[in-house]
Design an enzyme around this catalytic site. Structure first.
Site, PDB file in Angstrom:
ATOM      1  N   ASP A  68      14.131  -2.361  47.628  1.00 11.95           N
ATOM      2  CA  ASP A  68      12.692  -2.213  47.820  1.00 11.95           C
ATOM      3  C   ASP A  68      12.035  -2.133  46.446  1.00 11.95           C
ATOM      4  O   ASP A  68      12.330  -1.231  45.662  1.00 11.95           O
ATOM      5  CB  ASP A  68      12.417  -0.935  48.632  1.00 11.95           C
ATOM      6  CG  ASP A  68      10.974  -0.847  49.106  1.00 11.95           C
ATOM      7  OD1 ASP A  68      10.239  -1.824  48.943  1.00 11.95           O
ATOM      8  OD2 ASP A  68      10.598   0.219  49.640  1.00 11.95           O
ATOM      9  N   ASP A  73       8.523  -7.882  49.202  1.00 13.22           N
ATOM     10  CA  ASP A  73       9.089  -6.971  48.220  1.00 13.22           C
ATOM     11  C   ASP A  73      10.293  -6.166  48.700  1.00 13.22           C
ATOM     12  O   ASP A  73      10.704  -5.224  48.013  1.00 13.22           O
ATOM     13  CB  ASP A  73       8.008  -6.007  47.721  1.00 13.22           C
ATOM     14  CG  ASP A  73       7.460  -5.124  48.839  1.00 13.22           C
ATOM     15  OD1 ASP A  73       7.602  -5.495  50.020  1.00 13.22           O
ATOM     16  OD2 ASP A  73       6.893  -4.062  48.530  1.00 13.22           O
ATOM     17  N   GLU A  74      10.866  -6.495  49.839  1.00  7.37           N
ATOM     18  CA  GLU A  74      12.060  -5.760  50.265  1.00  7.37           C
ATOM     19  C   GLU A  74      12.957  -6.647  51.123  1.00  7.37           C
ATOM     20  O   GLU A  74      12.502  -7.580  51.775  1.00  7.37           O
ATOM     21  CB  GLU A  74      11.695  -4.477  51.018  1.00  7.37           C
ATOM     22  CG  GLU A  74      10.942  -4.683  52.310  1.00  7.37           C
ATOM     23  CD  GLU A  74      10.747  -3.381  53.081  1.00  7.37           C
ATOM     24  OE1 GLU A  74      11.697  -2.561  53.128  1.00  7.37           O
ATOM     25  OE2 GLU A  74       9.657  -3.191  53.627  1.00  7.37           O
TER      26      GLU A  74
END
Length: 370
Positions: free
Chosen positions: A16, A112-113
């Site tokens: 993350d 983003d993860e």
């Protein structure tokens, strides 16, 4: 969790990025570094919502999905900027490339993860902790950004672990520690438990994982529906969901919140025209057609409705989508109403019919694009 005569555990990493949009902006714009930065809707007018905030802003209580006006009240000196999604997508593509050096079993959750299954890694490193360290270092060296990682034997625990030592953290929760860890976890920290469910649990005297373990599976299902059975499993450290490299897209659409309430049909239709253009572009880029068109309407009092229409064959053309949305709006009763948001989405996807080669240069979207 996979078992044979002898228990064999998966090696799952959840990566993350830390305050992703804000961190990219601070990297690219030195004047934002060390400042309270909020990326999202601007607080002027009716205001939008916070997409993400730098850690300097988070110290004042600013959080994602918070109204921008509220963020400004909490942190009056914050700098507000609009997102640059193309820049974030480019960074995501680079992050995805780093992941692929170690495994092809990558399940992106957003820009983003992502989850990575490194049970068998390409480089033969063997240790999921070492792989997580290498990935974090590569992101730092190549992108000048930081990421946090959680390592465990299943997706749920890995995701919880990645949030423990943020920013730039790394947390491993091994199989012998999972149940004890889950028992001490506050219910609001359980992935998938929102504020409403957490409040309901607390009213029932369920504050920690240990409290949830006191309920039978039937009691969990009766009180919390299908997800109750999921909570029953994960509080015991059981999560057999595999990392899925190609998750099926359930729906795709676009929506817009307006700077002032719409009261005239002509205004509403004009906004649906613009939203429809965005939806069609996204459908073409993902090469999708949908059989169900859904209209979302949010009124000035925040009351929200959805209306949908299904077709026997999948569609992706602008005229059908926009005309259907306008008809759904007209039939929803729009006399004497004030509308703050409209949205159009498609679902129930079918196979795309063969079409001529594309003439534009947009290219194929990264798997990290939402």
């Amino acid at each position: 969790m996979e078992t044979t005569a002898e228990t064999i555990y998966r090696k799952i990493i959840h990566i993350d990025m830390d305050a992703f949009y804000a961190s990219v902006e601070q990297r690219d714009n030195p004047e934002y570094r060390g400042k309270a930065l909020v990326v999202g809707g601007l607080p002027e007018g009716r205001g939008g919502v916070v997409a993400t905030a730098s850690y300097e802003a988070r110290k004042f209580g600013v959080r994602s999905a918070m109204p921008s006006k509220r963020a400004q009240q909490l942190c009056p000196h914050a700098i507000f900027i609009r997102p640059r999604f193309e820049a974030y997508k480019e960074v995501s593509r680079h992050i995805r490339e780093i992941f692929s050096r170690y495994t092809d079993l990558i399940e992106p959750l957003s820009l983003d993860e992502a989850y990575l299954d490194v049970t068998t890694d390409k480089l033969g490193i063997g240790s999921a902790i070492d792989i997580a360290k290498e990935i974090k270092q590569a992101i730092k060296d190549e992108l000048q950004l930081t990421a946090s990682a959680g390592v465990s034997i299943n997706k749920f625990v890995a995701k919880i672990a990645s949030d423990i030592n943020k920013p730039d953290g790394l947390k491993f929760i091994g199989p012998s520690n999972i149940e004890a860890f889950m028992e001490t976890l506050p219910v609001e920290k359980f992935y998938g438990v929102g504020k409403v469910t957490a409040d309901k649990m607390k009213r029932m005297g369920l504050h920690f994982g240990a409290d949830l373990k006191k309920l039978t599976e039937e009691e969990m299902a009766r009180n919390f529906g299908k997800t109750g059975r999921f909570y029953y499993q994960i509080v015991r450290g059981i999560d057999d969901r595999p990392v899925q490299p190609h998750r099926e897209t359930k729906s795709l659409g676009a929506e817009d919140t307006f700077p002032y309430d719409l009261t005239e049909v002509e205004e509403m239709n004009a906004e649906l025209d613009k939203i429809g253009e965005t939806v069609v572009k996204r459908l073409r880029r993902y090469e999708l057609q949908g059989r169900t068109i859904t209209l979302k309407v949010k009124y000035s009092d925040f009351r929200q409705i959805t209306r949908n229409q299904s077709f026997s064959k999948p569609v992706d053309d602008y005229e059908t989508i926009v005309t259907t949305a306008k008809n759904l709006l007209l039939n929803s009763g729009i006399e004497n109403v004030r509308i703050r948001l409209l949205g159009i989405s498609l679902s129930n996807f079918g196979e795309l019919q063969e079409r001529p080669p594309k003439q534009d240069n947009t290219g194929q979207l990264s798997i990290f694009d939402e």
